[in-house]
Write an enzyme that holds these catalytic residues in place. Sequence first.
Site, PDB file in Angstrom:
ATOM      1  N   ARG A 234      -1.588 -38.199  83.791  1.00 35.53           N
ATOM      2  CA  ARG A 234      -1.339 -36.947  82.796  1.00 35.53           C
ATOM      3  C   ARG A 234      -2.822 -36.252  82.157  1.00 35.53           C
ATOM      4  NH1 ARG A 234       2.568 -36.893  85.346  1.00 35.53           N
ATOM      5  NH2 ARG A 234       4.672 -37.031  84.483  1.00 35.53           N
ATOM      6  N   ASP A 258      -6.134 -34.745  89.466  1.00 41.00           N
ATOM      7  CA  ASP A 258      -4.929 -34.216  89.803  1.00 41.00           C
ATOM      8  C   ASP A 258      -4.209 -33.617  88.916  1.00 41.00           C
ATOM      9  OD1 ASP A 258      -3.261 -33.789  92.424  1.00 41.00           O
ATOM     10  OD2 ASP A 258      -1.900 -35.103  91.503  1.00 41.00           O
ATOM     11  N   GLU A 263      -2.546 -27.351  82.538  1.00 41.02           N
ATOM     12  CA  GLU A 263      -2.105 -26.949  83.722  1.00 41.02           C
ATOM     13  C   GLU A 263      -0.652 -26.115  84.008  1.00 41.02           C
ATOM     14  OE1 GLU A 263       0.504 -30.587  85.677  1.00 41.02           O
ATOM     15  OE2 GLU A 263      -1.552 -31.018  85.282  1.00 41.02           O
ATOM     16  N   HIS A 295      -1.946 -31.372  91.081  1.00 41.29           N
ATOM     17  CA  HIS A 295      -0.816 -32.050  90.754  1.00 41.29           C
ATOM     18  C   HIS A 295      -0.207 -32.341  92.186  1.00 41.29           C
ATOM     19  CE1 HIS A 295       1.544 -33.331  87.273  1.00 41.29           C
ATOM     20  NE2 HIS A 295       1.931 -34.127  88.296  1.00 41.29           N
TER      21      HIS A 295
END
Length: 330
Positions: A234, A258, A263, A295
């Site tokens: 996260r 990622d 985001e 992600h």
Amino acid sequence: MNVTFFNTKVYDQQFFSEANKDFRHKLKFLEVPLNENTAVLAKGSTAVCVFVNDLVNKQVLQHLAQVEIKLVALRCAGFNNVNLKAAAQLGIKVVRVPAYSPYAVAEHTLALILTLNRKTHRAYNRIREGNFALNGLMGFDLHGKAVGIIGLGKIGLVTSRILKGFGCRVLGYDVARSKEADEIGVEFSDLDNLYAQSDIISLHCPLTPDTYHLISDASIAKMKDGVMLINTSRGAIIDTRAVINGLKREKIKYLGLDVYEEEGDLFFEDLSNKVIQDDVFMRLLSFNNVLITGHQAFLTIDALQSIAKVTLQNITDFEQGKELVNELQA
């Protein structure tokens, strides 16, 4: 049961429609995210299905309750975006997919590590331009390196197994010690020792008040010079500004992400024709030793099939009054 899906992409519609042949729910797919303004679009459904960046706070849940939503089905494992206490007060059940494919995220973690190390992304672009020089592409052997895994759940354990296969020494930290970690050969460690000894640190813990900005100026200062830092968990586990300071001082030599703490306004959308307004994110992109994916660690055929099946089974169990094995409690 009528179910409204928020924040869907083509692949969501494809995999859920296919899996639904065995469940026969009535699915309504919306591209818009769930928030206070869009919650009314769920009217006529009994359940909503949401993803990691949908907003499910107290206000949104109140709007959902007003249109008689009884179930929030998360098509993901993380639930830090949901106010569970408010859901309970409103009589709305919340379910999730606790484990879909730990291999998907673990393997993506290794992809980030290997790409950053051997610089295959840079080599690819060079070759396409006819540049076959090797300057600046030197990496290191993973074999024998110490890798710190923070979070020894299913994904952390699979990542540990893969790294042991590379011949790495794996140090692990979690709030609880597991028998499986011992069987794999993970050396259980406290955080300070893990920071001090690890050549690579990979994050696999959930976002909680205790893990928020776990990677900060203070923790970075305890790390080895030249450490590689990977986050497929996260975004807000990392204090992005602290990491930028670490990159500038060359304390952090490699960064693979990622996920990103802001985001929600970026990932899962095509912004190629727009000016990105997030100055912190753009600063990250300016470093040639930073690799960011949007992600996508979960994005495998196997994972999406599992997510669709478990989510629809959760909804069916609710409809039939069965025990909700994947229910989240406040």
